[in-house]
Write a protein that holds these residues in place. Structure first.
Motif: not given
Length: 75
Positions: A59-74
């Protein structure tokens, strides 16, 4: 509420890989490595913050991954 999801984060990682390769081709290998290294450092900092907040395991890895690369949603 605006949220990032895993497919968008995967797309963000792909964008970072492509941009790193293009920058490496046109500006030199060091510049390309700096782009990739910046995102790697951002991921490690985000992961450290998640671990300090007592979020463990995958869960920590998933949240860090979403924080780092999730900007592509926009994008």
């Amino acid at each position: 509420m605006i949220r990032a999801d895993l497919p968008a984060a995967h797309f963000g990682l792909g964008i970072v890989v492509v941009v790193s390769a293009v920058v490496g081709l046109f500006a030199g290998a060091i510049a390309g490595a700096l782009v990739a290294g910046f995102f790697a450092a951002l991921f490690l900092v985000a992961l450290a913050v998640m671990l300090l907040r007592d979020i463990k395991g995958i869960d920590a890895g998933r949240r860090a991954y979403l924080f780092t690369f999730g900007w592509a949603n926009w994008v």
